[in-house]
Write a protein that holds these residues in place. Structure first.
Motif, PDB file in Angstrom:
ATOM      1  N   ASP A 100       0.817  -1.224   0.000  1.00 29.18           N
ATOM      2  CA  ASP A 100       0.000   0.000   0.000  1.00 29.18           C
ATOM      3  C   ASP A 100       0.847   1.269   0.000  1.00 29.18           C
ATOM      4  OD1 ASP A 100      -2.326  -1.440   0.003  1.00 29.18           O
ATOM      5  OD2 ASP A 100      -2.796  -1.103   2.126  1.00 29.18           O
ATOM      6  N   GLN A 101       1.947   1.266   0.753  1.00 26.37           N
ATOM      7  CA  GLN A 101       2.777   2.459   0.898  1.00 26.37           C
ATOM      8  C   GLN A 101       3.872   2.556  -0.164  1.00 26.37           C
ATOM      9  OE1 GLN A 101       2.140   4.912   3.147  1.00 26.37           O
ATOM     10  NE2 GLN A 101       0.336   3.729   3.721  1.00 26.37           N
ATOM     11  N   GLY A 102       4.071   1.478  -0.926  1.00 27.19           N
ATOM     12  CA  GLY A 102       5.132   1.468  -1.932  1.00 27.19           C
ATOM     13  C   GLY A 102       6.504   1.239  -1.312  1.00 27.19           C
ATOM     14  N   TRP A 103       6.544   0.567  -0.194  1.00 29.07           N
ATOM     15  CA  TRP A 103       7.796   0.264   0.492  1.00 29.07           C
ATOM     16  C   TRP A 103       8.107  -1.218   0.343  1.00 29.07           C
ATOM     17  CZ3 TRP A 103       5.490   2.640   5.524  1.00 29.07           C
ATOM     18  CH2 TRP A 103       5.484   4.021   5.433  1.00 29.07           C
ATOM     19  N   SER A 104       9.330  -1.610   0.680  1.00 31.12           N
ATOM     20  CA  SER A 104       9.672  -3.030   0.699  1.00 31.12           C
ATOM     21  C   SER A 104       9.283  -3.608   2.060  1.00 31.12           C
ATOM     22  CB  SER A 104      11.170  -3.233   0.456  1.00 31.12           C
ATOM     23  OG  SER A 104      11.918  -2.789   1.575  1.00 31.12           O
ATOM     24  N   GLU A 105       9.094  -4.915   2.096  1.00 25.55           N
ATOM     25  CA  GLU A 105       8.747  -5.571   3.363  1.00 25.55           C
ATOM     26  C   GLU A 105       9.858  -5.401   4.384  1.00 25.55           C
ATOM     27  OE1 GLU A 105       6.978  -9.552   3.381  1.00 25.55           O
ATOM     28  OE2 GLU A 105       6.672  -9.291   1.219  1.00 25.55           O
ATOM     29  N   ASP A 106      11.111  -5.456   3.904  1.00 18.23           N
ATOM     30  CA  ASP A 106      12.244  -5.288   4.812  1.00 18.23           C
ATOM     31  C   ASP A 106      12.227  -3.899   5.461  1.00 18.23           C
ATOM     32  OD1 ASP A 106      13.190  -7.841   4.302  1.00 18.23           O
ATOM     33  OD2 ASP A 106      14.460  -7.171   2.634  1.00 18.23           O
ATOM     34  N   TYR A 107      11.857  -2.876   4.691  1.00 18.33           N
ATOM     35  CA  TYR A 107      11.792  -1.528   5.233  1.00 18.33           C
ATOM     36  C   TYR A 107      10.712  -1.432   6.316  1.00 18.33           C
ATOM     37  CZ  TYR A 107      11.297   3.536   5.517  1.00 18.33           C
ATOM     38  OH  TYR A 107      11.224   4.823   5.982  1.00 18.33           O
ATOM     39  N   VAL A 108       9.569  -2.064   6.076  1.00  9.75           N
ATOM     40  CA  VAL A 108       8.487  -2.047   7.068  1.00  9.75           C
ATOM     41  C   VAL A 108       8.936  -2.765   8.337  1.00  9.75           C
ATOM     42  CG1 VAL A 108       6.129  -2.802   7.571  1.00  9.75           C
ATOM     43  CG2 VAL A 108       6.679  -1.856   5.329  1.00  9.75           C
ATOM     44  N   ARG A 109       9.600  -3.903   8.196  1.00  7.08           N
ATOM     45  CA  ARG A 109      10.091  -4.643   9.368  1.00  7.08           C
ATOM     46  C   ARG A 109      11.151  -3.828  10.114  1.00  7.08           C
ATOM     47  NH1 ARG A 109       7.648  -9.338   9.221  1.00  7.08           N
ATOM     48  NH2 ARG A 109       7.180 -10.304   7.232  1.00  7.08           N
ATOM     49  N   TRP A 110      12.020  -3.131   9.359  1.00  5.14           N
ATOM     50  CA  TRP A 110      13.027  -2.278   9.989  1.00  5.14           C
ATOM     51  C   TRP A 110      12.357  -1.150  10.776  1.00  5.14           C
ATOM     52  CZ3 TRP A 110      14.203   2.914   9.013  1.00  5.14           C
ATOM     53  CH2 TRP A 110      15.349   3.391   9.647  1.00  5.14           C
TER      54      TRP A 110
END
Length: 140
Positions: A100-110
């Motif tokens: 939804d935000q256009g981010w990577s999953e790793d970035y969200v977890r970070w």
């Protein structure tokens, strides 16, 4: 030493009072019984009215909308952190938030780890609990 002599050497014992002490303990079950009795006898202070029914209507398809700006102000998060935390508290998964935000999953977890350190909590459940509590605070 003779047993009778041993008794003489010991200090005299105090006699216990014969009065019985009654300790009343109320358990949750007792409190429930008293409440039920008060309701049945119409002695419960309910503003002169008797409660007939209580209904809770929940639409499981509708998700709560959390104000990310309010969460950011209450918890001291950045705008992107609060948007991510609001989405998580609304029930979205990390993969959905990233998409939804256009981010990577790793970035969200970070970001989740960063917010966890910032709020001094461990785990997504505690994070969501804090976000929901912050969203429930009065706006002002």
């Amino acid at each position: 030493m003779h047993p009778m002599e041993r008794r003489r050497c010991q200090p005299p014992r105090k006699k216990k009072s014969m009065k019985a002490q009654i300790i009343m303990k109320t358990t949750p079950r007792d409190r429930e019984r008293k409440s039920a009795q008060a309701l049945r006898s119409n002695k419960m202070p309910l503003g002169g009215r008797r409660v007939a029914a209580l209904a809770l209507i929940v639409d499981p398809a509708r998700r709560p909308e959390i104000d990310a700006a309010h969460v950011a102000a209450a918890l001291g998060l950045s705008p992107s952190e609060s948007r991510m935390m609001a989405r998580l508290a609304e029930g979205l998964k990390v993969k959905q938030i990233a998409w939804d935000q256009g981010w990577s999953e790793d970035y969200v977890r970070w970001m989740l780890k960063r917010v966890s350190r910032k709020l001094a909590v461990s785990g997504q459940v505690e994070l969501v609990r804090q976000v929901l509590a912050a969203d429930a605070l009065p706006r002002g």
